[in-house]
Design a protein around this motif. Structure first.
Motif, PDB file in Angstrom:
ATOM      1  N   ARG A 166       0.861  -1.182   0.000  1.00 23.69           N
ATOM      2  CA  ARG A 166       0.000   0.000   0.000  1.00 23.69           C
ATOM      3  C   ARG A 166       0.900   1.234   0.000  1.00 23.69           C
ATOM      4  O   ARG A 166       1.831   1.315   0.784  1.00 23.69           O
ATOM      5  CB  ARG A 166      -0.915  -0.021   1.216  1.00 23.69           C
ATOM      6  CG  ARG A 166      -1.925  -1.163   1.146  1.00 23.69           C
ATOM      7  CD  ARG A 166      -2.691  -1.355   2.436  1.00 23.69           C
ATOM      8  NE  ARG A 166      -3.296  -0.167   2.989  1.00 23.69           N
ATOM      9  CZ  ARG A 166      -4.564   0.216   2.796  1.00 23.69           C
ATOM     10  NH1 ARG A 166      -5.357  -0.531   2.047  1.00 23.69           N
ATOM     11  NH2 ARG A 166      -5.044   1.310   3.358  1.00 23.69           N
TER      12      ARG A 166
ATOM     13  N   ARG B 222      -1.050  -2.455  -4.476  1.00 27.78           N
ATOM     14  CA  ARG B 222      -0.595  -3.514  -5.375  1.00 27.78           C
ATOM     15  C   ARG B 222      -0.968  -4.838  -4.737  1.00 27.78           C
ATOM     16  O   ARG B 222      -0.588  -5.135  -3.606  1.00 27.78           O
ATOM     17  CB  ARG B 222       0.913  -3.452  -5.577  1.00 27.78           C
ATOM     18  CG  ARG B 222       1.455  -4.602  -6.429  1.00 27.78           C
ATOM     19  CD  ARG B 222       2.966  -4.700  -6.251  1.00 27.78           C
ATOM     20  NE  ARG B 222       3.540  -5.838  -6.877  1.00 27.78           N
ATOM     21  CZ  ARG B 222       3.757  -7.017  -6.263  1.00 27.78           C
ATOM     22  NH1 ARG B 222       3.418  -7.201  -5.014  1.00 27.78           N
ATOM     23  NH2 ARG B 222       4.321  -8.001  -6.918  1.00 27.78           N
ATOM     24  N   SER B 223      -1.724  -5.638  -5.451  1.00 25.81           N
ATOM     25  CA  SER B 223      -2.151  -6.947  -4.950  1.00 25.81           C
ATOM     26  C   SER B 223      -1.080  -7.998  -5.204  1.00 25.81           C
ATOM     27  O   SER B 223      -0.118  -7.757  -5.937  1.00 25.81           O
ATOM     28  CB  SER B 223      -3.448  -7.381  -5.633  1.00 25.81           C
ATOM     29  OG  SER B 223      -4.457  -6.433  -5.398  1.00 25.81           O
ATOM     30  N   GLU B 224      -1.263  -9.165  -4.634  1.00 25.61           N
ATOM     31  CA  GLU B 224      -0.314 -10.267  -4.826  1.00 25.61           C
ATOM     32  C   GLU B 224      -0.184 -10.658  -6.297  1.00 25.61           C
ATOM     33  O   GLU B 224       0.881 -11.083  -6.733  1.00 25.61           O
ATOM     34  CB  GLU B 224      -0.736 -11.493  -4.001  1.00 25.61           C
ATOM     35  CG  GLU B 224      -0.579 -11.308  -2.508  1.00 25.61           C
ATOM     36  CD  GLU B 224       0.871 -11.104  -2.101  1.00 25.61           C
ATOM     37  OE1 GLU B 224       1.763 -11.773  -2.650  1.00 25.61           O
ATOM     38  OE2 GLU B 224       1.112 -10.240  -1.240  1.00 25.61           O
ATOM     39  N   ASP B 225      -1.278 -10.498  -7.061  1.00 27.51           N
ATOM     40  CA  ASP B 225      -1.211 -10.819  -8.496  1.00 27.51           C
ATOM     41  C   ASP B 225      -0.629  -9.665  -9.326  1.00 27.51           C
ATOM     42  O   ASP B 225      -0.696  -9.678 -10.547  1.00 27.51           O
ATOM     43  CB  ASP B 225      -2.589 -11.211  -9.022  1.00 27.51           C
ATOM     44  CG  ASP B 225      -3.599 -10.080  -8.970  1.00 27.51           C
ATOM     45  OD1 ASP B 225      -3.257  -8.966  -8.485  1.00 27.51           O
ATOM     46  OD2 ASP B 225      -4.745 -10.287  -9.419  1.00 27.51           O
TER      47      ASP B 225
ATOM     48  N   SER C 290      -4.708  -0.838  -7.780  1.00 19.89           N
ATOM     49  CA  SER C 290      -5.946  -0.096  -7.581  1.00 19.89           C
ATOM     50  C   SER C 290      -5.584   1.232  -6.925  1.00 19.89           C
ATOM     51  O   SER C 290      -4.589   1.337  -6.210  1.00 19.89           O
ATOM     52  CB  SER C 290      -6.938  -0.877  -6.717  1.00 19.89           C
ATOM     53  OG  SER C 290      -6.421  -1.075  -5.416  1.00 19.89           O
TER      54      SER C 290
ATOM     55  N   ASP D 155      -7.030  -1.925 -12.267  1.00 20.84           N
ATOM     56  CA  ASP D 155      -5.681  -2.128 -12.793  1.00 20.84           C
ATOM     57  C   ASP D 155      -5.416  -1.403 -14.109  1.00 20.84           C
ATOM     58  O   ASP D 155      -4.398  -0.739 -14.247  1.00 20.84           O
ATOM     59  CB  ASP D 155      -5.436  -3.636 -12.963  1.00 20.84           C
ATOM     60  CG  ASP D 155      -3.993  -3.937 -13.312  1.00 20.84           C
ATOM     61  OD1 ASP D 155      -3.098  -3.589 -12.510  1.00 20.84           O
ATOM     62  OD2 ASP D 155      -3.750  -4.509 -14.394  1.00 20.84           O
TER      63      ASP D 155
END
Length: 179
Positions: free
Chosen positions: A2, A19-22, A26, A52
């Motif tokens: 974040r 940032r997400s794990e994938d 966002s 994204d």
């Protein structure tokens, strides 16, 4: 991950980039953001989060190219497509008014504040600078007072450094007026 998104001239983040794990991104604006703190025409202020595709379109363009990017890619084993991780490491020094820093760590750069960091130009001095730049593209030699902009304080007396896209470039004098 974040990250806080900062805009020059504001004492609090304008939003939060996640940032997400994938590796998807966002972004959501802070609740108290006014229209003057919109970070991009492509990201109008809304209470909803941007996904994204919208985030990549804007935030990927904040990253610079060159040796520093290559060092971060190699040093941390990151791919060019991992925009969030790259901003985590490089976002504090993005070109322009935006910086991206790990959440809670503060802004990446401190902007100049009026009037503390600048000196007011007299009308005569401003007129001299404008006329010189229009007719010769060479800024007049510094007077006894400092130039109000930090970008021009360290220039050579025979040339004028124009600041474009975050880099300094010496522009030779024109031989003829523009008009």
């Amino acid at each position: 991950m974040r990250m806080d998104v900062w805009m020059e001239g504001r004492d609090a983040p304008v939003g939060l980039l996640a940032r997400s794990e994938d590796k998807s991104l966002s972004f959501v604006y802070a609740d108290d953001i006014g229209p003057e703190h919109r970070i991009s025409m492509s990201l109008p202020i809304t209470p909803e989060s941007y996904g994204d595709a919208d985030c990549r379109g804007y935030f990927a363009n904040l990253l610079f190219e060159g040796p520093q990017l290559e060092r971060v890619l190699d040093g941390f084993g990151l791919g060019r497509g991992d925009i969030g991780a790259l901003l985590w490491h490089l976002g504090a020094d993005c070109p322009g008014a935006i910086s991206v820093t790990p959440e809670g760590t503060g802004p990446g750069k401190m902007p100049g504040r009026f009037p503390e960091d600048y000196e007011r130009l007299s009308d005569a001095r401003l007129n001299q600078i404008v006329l010189s730049c229009i007719s010769t593209v060479v800024c007049p030699r510094a007077s006894a007072t400092r130039h109000p902009s930090r970008a021009f304080r360290a220039r050579s007396p025979a040339s004028c450094s124009k600041v474009r896209f975050g880099c300094r470039r010496t522009v030779p004098a024109r031989r003829h007026p523009i008009f």
